[in-house]
Design a protein around this motif. Sequence first.
Motif, mmCIF file in Angstrom:
data_model
loop_
_atom_site.group_PDB
_atom_site.id
_atom_site.type_symbol
_atom_site.label_atom_id
_atom_site.label_comp_id
_atom_site.label_asym_id
_atom_site.label_seq_id
_atom_site.Cartn_x
_atom_site.Cartn_y
_atom_site.Cartn_z
ATOM 1 N N LYS A 197 0.841 -1.200 0.000
ATOM 2 C CA LYS A 197 0.000 0.000 0.000
ATOM 3 C C LYS A 197 0.878 1.252 0.000
ATOM 4 N N THR B 30 2.285 4.924 0.733
ATOM 5 C CA THR B 30 2.322 5.668 2.001
ATOM 6 C C THR B 30 1.676 7.042 1.895
ATOM 7 N N ASP C 284 -0.810 9.072 12.725
ATOM 8 C CA ASP C 284 -1.067 8.459 11.431
ATOM 9 C C ASP C 284 -1.925 7.215 11.657
ATOM 10 N N SER D 78 -4.587 4.317 9.896
ATOM 11 C CA SER D 78 -5.056 3.680 8.666
ATOM 12 C C SER D 78 -6.048 2.581 9.011
ATOM 13 N N TYR D 79 -7.130 2.510 8.229
ATOM 14 C CA TYR D 79 -8.151 1.481 8.394
ATOM 15 C C TYR D 79 -8.383 0.839 7.022
ATOM 16 N N SER D 80 -8.383 -0.484 6.970
ATOM 17 C CA SER D 80 -8.585 -1.139 5.678
ATOM 18 C C SER D 80 -9.447 -2.377 5.834
ATOM 19 N N LEU E 103 -9.120 1.302 1.677
ATOM 20 C CA LEU E 103 -8.230 1.889 2.671
ATOM 21 C C LEU E 103 -8.621 3.333 2.944
ATOM 22 N N TYR E 104 -8.652 3.692 4.238
ATOM 23 C CA TYR E 104 -8.828 5.088 4.633
ATOM 24 C C TYR E 104 -7.666 5.463 5.539
ATOM 25 N N LYS E 105 -6.976 6.559 5.210
ATOM 26 C CA LYS E 105 -5.836 7.034 5.991
ATOM 27 C C LYS E 105 -6.105 8.457 6.461
ATOM 28 N N ASN F 255 -3.927 11.383 8.527
ATOM 29 C CA ASN F 255 -2.638 11.761 9.085
ATOM 30 C C ASN F 255 -2.686 13.227 9.500
#
Length: 709
Positions: A102, A104, A295, A297-299, A318-320, A322
């Motif tokens: 994935k 960054t 930071d 991240s959820y996937s 994916l949801y990020k 930061n």
Amino acid sequence: MKNNYILALSLLSLCSYGQTEAQLDSLIALQNTQLGEVIISAKKPLFTQKSDKMIFNVENSVLSEGSNVLDLLSRAPGVVVGQDGTLSLRGKSGVSVMINGKMTYLSQKDLANMLKSTSSSAVKHIEVITNPSAKYDAAGNAGIVNIVLKSAQLTGLSGTVFSNYGRGRKNRTNSGFSLNYAQERFSLFGDYSYTFRGEEERKTFEQTFYHPSQASLLDSKTQQYNTTDEPLTSNNFKIGAEYALTPKTHLGFLVDAKLGRYENIVRGSNTLYNGADQLLTDALTQNHNRESWNDLSYSINGRHQFNEKGGLLNFDVLYKNNSFHSNQLQRANYLHIDPESTVALRNRRGQIPSALEVWDVTLDATIPWNAHHDMEIGWKSSIKSNDNPTTYEFEEDGHWVLDPNTTNHFVFKEQIHAAYVNYKYQANRFQLQAGIRMEYTDIDGEQRALQQRNADSYTKFFPSLSMKYEFSEQHSLHTSYSKRINRPSHFDLNPFRFYDDPFNYWYGNSDLIPEISHSTELGYSWGNWFMIALYWSQTQDVMTSVFDYDSATNTTASTQKNLDNSYNYGINISSSVRVYSWWTSSNLLNVFENRYRGSYLDQRIDTQRATFTVSSQNSFQLVEGLQAEANGQYHAKSNIGLFERAAHFDLTLGLSKQLLKEKGTLKLSVTDVLRTRNYEISSYTAQARIDKVYQLDSRIATISFTYKI
């Protein structure tokens, strides 16, 4: 042991085919799988050449303990890490970094902090891909580095606890654990680590400036000395699960969090002389930068196998999120000011918050036709937004006053939608992979304080091709081609200032445009011990770092600018050999030349330099359960854009001992034993010469202990 020699590994080629996992001759890297009362041990090579990547197997390596991922990357084949965390591959900048496949999506500075705060012991292997297929994102004109983290393989409850302590100029510690539980249809895993990294660097900057109308006439020069104190603290954890709905359908989720703090406390001096070598100003300086980041991240991911022939469908969402914040304070105390000097530096402070959000949706399918033909198709959408309000103030008569010239609010939005198709053909002696990727990009950058807006949208196609032909079991020929893009990030486009100290700052350039690269490679392998590869690439609108000096404030500003093009071409030669039954050595040589063309400050740029890098990885099995490793790397003088980097050498040693019925491992390592990994760069133009020397805090002695539950 069937062979005395191991396959020579060609660096970083998409279609350089080499040693398979079935071959056991290797540098020592043990993997244990427990089946009841039976333990089967298999040796992995330190370097493994796949059809589309070079794999740097660092799991269980002595030298992978006690450092961080950024330091570990500096030992990956072909990868060079700059002082500020920038990555180059085979002498080219523009490297995309992935973690577990994935992207960054972080700025260079944020990515460097994250990699510094991640323990190297969490890494299973590093994949280096210079000519990726159409299945990969087209981003990264030099290629892709994919960092693959460790995961559990055993049924039941298993885990690992670890702790290490290191000392350079400052203390460093890292401790944590991982737990995994797996049954036939369900698995749950999680880990946590705490890192403290103390660091001290010593910097010397010397800058000489010439008269604009007469290059031989000295106008001014500065000398600057700094000592930094850079403590970094981070807490990293993740938790995930996977469930098999049916034997062919699996669903999973993952939550990954990295929370950290970093300080950069700089004390130094700055001296300014005029063209007659007369002292104009002499100042003591202090710079205090405090940073923090969260930071998250959820996937959610899943896969379904349609049939036994290999039909497969994968999806990933994916949801990020930061968030980053920086507080800066710069102070200067003038010990001397010449009455004729116009320099007047005021104390300054800044607030630099940043909020980044990313949504990624990926759908891939593998469609097998028959034993010889396969097709891969897929779609990916990435939506990114960044909000960066920046406030700077200067001190005047004991009060802080807003500085309108450096205060700004930058909002950046980017959407990339991609579709690809990739065809694979395999006969007895011939292999072919051909694909094309389409990417639609839409960007919108708004400088609200300046009421300026930059928007653009475009569609580009990225073909890729790789072929291999085996003349016999001992002789084969392979070739590859790919087209890549390197887009400027939101950090590159944001015109706000980020001060390293009162006299040096960096700012983004909203006029940057993407780089486009065309790369090709031709390689030949002979048996299991020698491989050679020739490569060539051309990059249009290449981005490179430039600088400008403001004599009124005695400050140097750095940014990026597009030059016309650059060329990178070279040769890789590699070989692995078992010198004795207890000594295995893998050696890599890369000889290349970089050339840059363009113009800057009305000056024509045409720089080129031939250079080389050589590395040797050695493993020694001293006695049963006792292993030693030594890694040596030499990088000759090289160039990137307007800058040249001096030659440097790095020697790292390690020792490992298995304890407690092979469940515990005690390791000792010393990085940069000779303290020769300093970072020195120079730049020469008609208007100026800049020399920067960084005495890095790179010689670290570390002791670590790991116990497998």
